[in-house]
Design a protein around this motif. Structure first.
Motif, mmCIF file in Angstrom:
data_model
loop_
_atom_site.group_PDB
_atom_site.id
_atom_site.type_symbol
_atom_site.label_atom_id
_atom_site.label_comp_id
_atom_site.label_asym_id
_atom_site.label_seq_id
_atom_site.Cartn_x
_atom_site.Cartn_y
_atom_site.Cartn_z
ATOM 1 N N GLN A 50 0.816 -1.225 0.000
ATOM 2 C CA GLN A 50 0.000 0.000 0.000
ATOM 3 C C GLN A 50 0.845 1.268 0.000
ATOM 4 O OE1 GLN A 50 -2.638 -1.386 3.460
ATOM 5 N NE2 GLN A 50 -4.015 -0.189 2.180
ATOM 6 N N CYS A 104 -10.630 0.067 3.216
ATOM 7 C CA CYS A 104 -9.202 -0.070 2.954
ATOM 8 C C CYS A 104 -8.665 1.292 2.542
ATOM 9 C CB CYS A 104 -8.988 -1.096 1.837
ATOM 10 S SG CYS A 104 -7.261 -1.331 1.406
ATOM 11 N N LEU A 105 -7.519 1.680 3.100
ATOM 12 C CA LEU A 105 -6.953 2.992 2.787
ATOM 13 C C LEU A 105 -6.646 3.138 1.296
ATOM 14 C CD1 LEU A 105 -4.503 3.526 5.795
ATOM 15 C CD2 LEU A 105 -6.773 4.526 5.472
ATOM 16 N N HIS A 146 -6.897 -9.329 6.674
ATOM 17 C CA HIS A 146 -6.992 -8.304 5.619
ATOM 18 C C HIS A 146 -5.585 -7.878 5.174
ATOM 19 C CE1 HIS A 146 -8.903 -4.357 4.054
ATOM 20 N NE2 HIS A 146 -7.601 -4.178 3.948
ATOM 21 N N GLU A 147 -4.708 -7.631 6.142
ATOM 22 C CA GLU A 147 -3.358 -7.144 5.807
ATOM 23 C C GLU A 147 -2.519 -8.247 5.164
ATOM 24 O OE1 GLU A 147 -3.082 -4.060 5.785
ATOM 25 O OE2 GLU A 147 -4.817 -3.673 7.051
ATOM 26 N N HIS A 150 -3.254 -8.484 1.597
ATOM 27 C CA HIS A 150 -2.543 -7.466 0.800
ATOM 28 C C HIS A 150 -1.196 -7.995 0.316
ATOM 29 C CE1 HIS A 150 -4.752 -3.721 0.690
ATOM 30 N NE2 HIS A 150 -4.993 -3.733 1.996
#
Ligand code: NI
Length: 182
Positions: A50, A104-105, A146-147, A150
């Motif tokens: 990210q 999500c950012l 979630h992370e 990624h």
């Protein structure tokens, strides 16, 4: 230092991140910058891809008030402050799942309900390379899942119901166009 975010549509969010091998000052600086960026963006988690770093690292911090059961007890009492997670391994995912809205950012203004296991065991290295293990529940487990997704090029929008995916298709396409133009 706050780092610039990578947004939906950037191919870097779809790659497989490489393991972290050097536990040096650079890694320490990166992890500090990631925590600072997460705080500045008011997120509870942020993964390497990210911020354009295709390495298996993420940071997370679950605010105490979001980690309480109905009696006001912490569900993850060991989680205090920001956690830097390197080379994560997830295991013992409970068959029991719960649904909760996620965002999500990297995908601003999109939220949707995702079903995930209630608890998970997270094994990882800290910034010094020392292996640690903890059992996470509810929001903390969700965040770790979630992370870690990624790091494998998976985004929460991939896990939404088909109906919801159709509903946000236009928004995602717009976001992708914006990202590719910038
Ligand atoms: Ni995310």
């Amino acid at each position: 230092m706050k780092l610039p975010l990578v947004y939906y549509g950037d191919p870097g969010l779809r790659g497989q991140a490489e393991p972290v091998t050097d536990f040096d000052d650079k890694l320490l600086a990166l992890s500090r910058d990631m925590v600072e960026t997460m705080h500045a963006e008011s997120g509870i988690g942020l993964a390497g891809p990210q911020i354009g770093v295709s390495r298996r690292i993420f940071v997370m911090e679950i605010p105490a008030e979001l980690d309480e059961d109905e009696q006001g007890n912490r569900m993850n009492p060991d989680l205090e402050g920001p956690l830097v997670v390197i080379n994560p391994e997830l295991s013992s995912l409970t068959p029991e799942k719960e649904e909760m809205e996620e965002g999500c950012l990297s995908i601003p203004d999109v939220r949707g309900k995702v079903r995930r296991p209630v608890s998970v065991t997270l094994r990882f290295q800290d910034v010094e390379g020392k292996w640690r293990e903890m059992r996470l529940h509810h929001l903390a487990a969700r965040c770790a899942l979630h992370e870690t997704d990624h790091l494998n090029g998976v985004l929460f929008v991939d896990l939404l119901s088909q109906v919801k995916r159709v509903a946000i298709k236009g928004k995602l396409r717009k976001l992708k166009d914006q990202t590719l133009q910038s």
